[in-house]
Write an enzyme that holds these catalytic residues in place. Structure first.
Site, PDB file in Angstrom:
ATOM      1  N   THR A   7       4.322   2.025   2.437  1.00  0.00           N
ATOM      2  CA  THR A   7       5.351   1.987   1.860  1.00  0.00           C
ATOM      3  C   THR A   7       6.258   3.154   2.558  1.00  0.00           C
ATOM      4  O   THR A   7       7.414   2.882   2.970  1.00  0.00           O
ATOM      5  CB  THR A   7       5.416   2.328   0.522  1.00  0.00           C
ATOM      6  OG1 THR A   7       4.707   1.380  -0.037  1.00  0.00           O
ATOM      7  CG2 THR A   7       6.574   2.723  -0.352  1.00  0.00           C
ATOM      8  N   GLY A  55       0.759  -1.130   0.095  1.00  0.00           N
ATOM      9  CA  GLY A  55      -0.136   0.024   0.085  1.00  0.00           C
ATOM     10  C   GLY A  55       0.840   1.166   0.204  1.00  0.00           C
ATOM     11  O   GLY A  55       2.065   1.131   0.358  1.00  0.00           O
ATOM     12  N   CYS A  56       0.329   2.493  -0.485  1.00  0.00           N
ATOM     13  CA  CYS A  56       0.949   3.700  -0.452  1.00  0.00           C
ATOM     14  C   CYS A  56       1.541   4.000   0.931  1.00  0.00           C
ATOM     15  O   CYS A  56       2.633   4.208   1.056  1.00  0.00           O
ATOM     16  CB  CYS A  56       0.128   4.693  -1.020  1.00  0.00           C
ATOM     17  SG  CYS A  56      -1.481   5.015  -0.551  1.00  0.00           S
ATOM     18  N   TYR A  57       0.485   4.292   1.588  1.00  0.00           N
ATOM     19  CA  TYR A  57       0.961   4.755   3.094  1.00  0.00           C
ATOM     20  C   TYR A  57       1.983   3.679   3.594  1.00  0.00           C
ATOM     21  O   TYR A  57       3.094   4.232   4.347  1.00  0.00           O
ATOM     22  CB  TYR A  57      -0.212   5.041   4.326  1.00  0.00           C
ATOM     23  CG  TYR A  57      -1.168   5.900   3.867  1.00  0.00           C
ATOM     24  CD1 TYR A  57      -0.783   7.393   4.056  1.00  0.00           C
ATOM     25  CD2 TYR A  57      -2.494   5.762   3.461  1.00  0.00           C
ATOM     26  CE1 TYR A  57      -1.626   8.428   3.796  1.00  0.00           C
ATOM     27  CE2 TYR A  57      -3.439   6.752   3.270  1.00  0.00           C
ATOM     28  CZ  TYR A  57      -3.045   8.275   3.335  1.00  0.00           C
ATOM     29  OH  TYR A  57      -3.811   9.218   3.356  1.00  0.00           O
TER      30      TYR A  57
END
Lengths: 351, 351, 351, 351
Positions: B157, B153-155
């Protein structure tokens, strides 16, 4: 109401601009003097085209002179940098002019603390004991009596209002508080500088000032008073790619790990029930900066996280209105015996 | 390099759009299939005018069929919602097609945890043991061996990369972590919805998803592995009025209260010295989302606050490139035996 | 390809920043010198954190010296203000260094016209006859032969490319053209100034420079050449609250009042069929600045209004890439015998 | 003033939101009814958190019923789509309720023209002769007498006010007018749709609706009345990456090629000297949308270009306040015998 003549020193910054806007709609105050060294000689409506055809447009900008001020003004707003206001306030007070100081110069009761954080000497120490910290919800009675109000900082307004009910009701541990604040770019001021150019701020997000933002001691002073002992907290600031608004996300540890959102919410509602500018949001709702734009509202959202036993408090204000010029006007209202919300009752566009 | 034929399922979302952009400049991969039920039949260049005159523009959008995919593709990117990918992956893997799944379906090793946070059943449990968590800095060797990568996921990462060196070097208490993350609006997806209209997001800032954002278990999984015991942390998200970028401000307690910025900074530098995408900033510098736009960089800034004995870690990534499609491409590179940064070497405009 | 060493004078502006970005990804050019009086002594990666870990980051910024330049560079880009470049070009050319000048100094063939619009003397008149106007679609052959390319202005690039096919095919009256151009704020430069602060540009829209924008003579020069007689047109500019992109809406009168969108569209397609950077949009489609971001594309949309017998041409470019630094790089490629699109083949993020 | 009870049908759109905001500060009007099919049953303050603690917050949203409306309201604002308002107005008028219609349904005097541009039948033709076009500067006396005001479109307000003095004083050729208008995204409405998502509008600029925007016949109707003959003009619209504001750049040919800025400016000043909402800017000054935000002002800038014998008129308004809800309120004020600017005297934040 009888007319109150007011002066405004520091017309060119965003706080000055916002005060000029608010005064143009005030039912009792009249802008009698507007000062700026750089722009002296211009009509205010020429400098601020948005003011044309409105009250105040024909005032001619002048260089600040205490005597001139005393002749034309009942009250003066100082919207000048920290370090400058401390020299202007004395002569005005001596001449019987009330002062609302938007700078930090009279906010910190302890001059030593001020000097440590602001890195310059305080040469108005004798005035400090007369100064009242101008947060109307906390100090209205004192503000009404004083001639010198120290208008709170923008971030501290959001953080102190956000924490007040939690500390007052002993819901949280005062010694484990982390504040993550985010502000619109008007908070960075109106000086020509590359880092605040449109193309540097737009589409960008960054922290700044860590870990020693100058608003820290002001917050710690008020939180310590509420906690009953000296508190240190972690206060951290970020710059948002938008003009106005502060959202402070305040991370706290619950004193009672079994506390529920219901009980916390009720305590907040009770604490603020007679404060129309504080809007404790319904359970589950979170504040948005746009909903407080151009207003005196402080919207407070509450989150209880049973997994980590934390209470997260989110407080949103308009940094220029509630966080500076609107609050200054509210304080001036109190100091002049006017209703606290005179000239502050209108909603601004939110989209 | 020999040509790798790839397919892309879920072309209409922002992750799909970003992958289409990156693939157009990839030296070895060729977009052989682009799927979307809603837009099937259109040329890709018609749907995405920015692609015209570029590789991939002439691909005709089709409805996903595993057999078709197996016929045309060596590898397929799944840029579809959680809950959908788990059904698509099996048939592709059975047909010998490698899969990079950008959804959350294969990120959480424990299907029970997944089901608790995502509120639907996991019907691909048998595949979970093959799935590798696709963070190249941590798991490059495993990624190179697998046929199924779960793209982070972006967060997570930003948070995992931010915390990694601190946990690895035992600099902080793993059980007292607060993460305050802020993301650009591409993170909210490309569905027609009032809350993500321009006029609702612009000039506005708000938190959302508190206190149970779905990325929490993914972060806790990796942090727990690093800490060596099960960790719970407070993870909180906000929506920025800008398109791209995540900044995570991570508040931690130092294990050694006497630790200095010097010592912490050196440990971070040492840990990441062979990871060109991780840029540990000079002491005193703080990351900005614009500096990582369109790239695989994760910029990390460090703040030690001796007053509160905290280490504050700030990690900035591009949520769509490093946080989704670029990372998916890096994983695909590894899975296909290409250099990890193939097609990912170019800087995007930052102003 | 063999390595071409290039220098860049004027590293601190947005054109310099964009060139630094593009050069970091160029397959054959190497940044050998970066000049700025104000920032001399810093590593480029220190000044521009986005460049760290990329080619060029370790160049140390220096003060421009023609001799130094001649020693290290095959070609120099001048990204300095009009009036300054004219003094720098001569010594470089004398020393055998090729020059791409991004300023206006060598764009106007007639020095008298230049002096009238730019309000200062032209003291490089002898160089004017060697200078080639660097619009690759029109003058590629000449550019490949010259040592001094005058890189076109951002607005003129959009207007000339927009009008070219209409004038070439004699579709419109050259003497009744109104151009309404809108530009992102990078076009206003990177000088510290109040009018380009974030809070002054954001949420705002305004015209500026009317009716005598300095790009007027440059547009009129090229339009006159195409029309075969001296043309005057109305050129007007506006500032958009965004970073990048120009959209020029060009209002023209059709010569044949019965002309149809079909016939006009076909003429445009035919004219540009061998120019991959010019994308004539399908009938009914209109350009958007985001679709050309960070690229060399010029997207052209066509509207025929039978009610008013007008052809409206809409041309979108990226003002910094196609309108400045990307075009400068394309010209440098031509001057050095490289493919015109070397280093310019990658798509930038568009959302 | 005695209290006027008003209803508002169509509360969920931006015009409805803006009317709710303005009514909360109106000294004599009271929101007695707020209608929306989709949101019926909610308190208005629940639906619009910005309204909490303000007048109107406790109104419960209901489904529109003419009889209910007649029972509770003296006047009703219709903020519903074109085609819907025409059916609601009749029953209200029959029941003695005044109507201000913010849709286009009663703006065009000729039902045939309406049907050609709006592509649906007009089934309120009998009401057309009672409807007054609600531009207060032009038709105040008629508005004060009518029960049905057709509130002007946003773009037409800017264009007609911009052109009025030029046409009235016969300064320009009415048959050679090109209007290039740009609007903020609130003008695109509040429907969930991909093209108006934040990430599609932000950092982007594009034209739309060319060459047949529906506001064209409304502008042509009023311009023709002023010119004394039927006029066709070129009207073209663009979408700005900001919330509010319209700037129309109006290109005209001077009738007297020797006309000077002095003479034109004087004619404009004279024409508007008794209209406090029209601010003709000083010579050389150009309007900015921020200066009219949230207000009824129309700021007009004038440019005379002696090179091309053109007069360029720039007119800026707030599309939601002057261009919709504020103007509706001004019209309601006139219809109810109140001062035209009641509730409209306050300045909104401009930065």
């Amino acid at each position: 109401m009888k007319t109150i003549n007011v002066g405004l020193v520091g017309i060119t910054g965003y706080a000055g601009m916002e005060l000029a806007r608010l005064l143009a709609g005030h039912p009792a105050m009249r802008l009698a003097m507007a000062c700026s060294r750089a722009e002296a000689g211009k009509r205010l409506g020429e400098f601020y085209p948005f003011l044309e055809h409105m009250p105040g447009a024909d005032v001619v900008i002048s260089v600040f002179e205490p005597k001139e001020a005393a002749q034309h003004c009942d009250l003066v707003f100082l919207a000048v940098p920290a370090g400058t206001a401390m020299d202007m306030a004395g002569p005005l007070l001596d001449a019987g002019v009330k002062v609302v100081d938007l700078s930090a110069d009279f906010r910190i009761h302890d001059a030593g603390v001020y000097e440590r954080w602001y890195k310059h000497e305080h040469h108005g120490k004798d005035l400090l004991r007369w100064a009242v910290y101008g947060l109307p919800e906390l100090y209205a009675a004192d503000i009404a009596q004083t001639s010198l109000t120290a208008n709170p900082g923008c971030y501290p307004t959001s953080v102190i209002l956000g924490l007040y009910a939690a500390l007052k009701n002993k819901l949280i541990e005062p010694d484990d508080i982390v504040v993550d604040s985010k502000s619109g770019a008007t908070g960075a001021g109106r000086k020509a500088a590359v880092p605040t150019l449109f193309c540097e701020v737009s589409d960008n997000f960054r922290a700044y000032g860590l870990p020693r933002h100058r608003h820290t001691p002001e917050i710690e002073q008020e939180v310590s008073l509420l906690a009953g002992h000296e508190v240190r907290l972690s206060f951290n600031t970020h710059l948002l790619p938008m003009n106005r608004g502060i959202l402070s996300t305040i991370y706290t540890k619950l004193r009672d790990p079994a506390a529920t959102l219901d009980s916390v919410h009720e305590a907040f509602l009770r604490t603020w029930e007679h404060s129309p500018w504080i809007r404790v949001l319904p359970k589950g709702a979170l504040p948005e900066t746009r909903y407080v734009r151009g207003s005196m509202f402080c919207d407070i959202g509450l989150v209880v996280d049973p997994r980590t036993k934390r209470l997260i408090i989110l407080a949103a204000i308009d940094n220029l209105c509630r966080g500076a010029s609107g609050q200054a006007l509210a304080n001036a209202n109190l100091m002049c015996g006017l209703p606290v919300n005179a000239g502050l009752e209108h909603l601004a566009p939110l989209a």
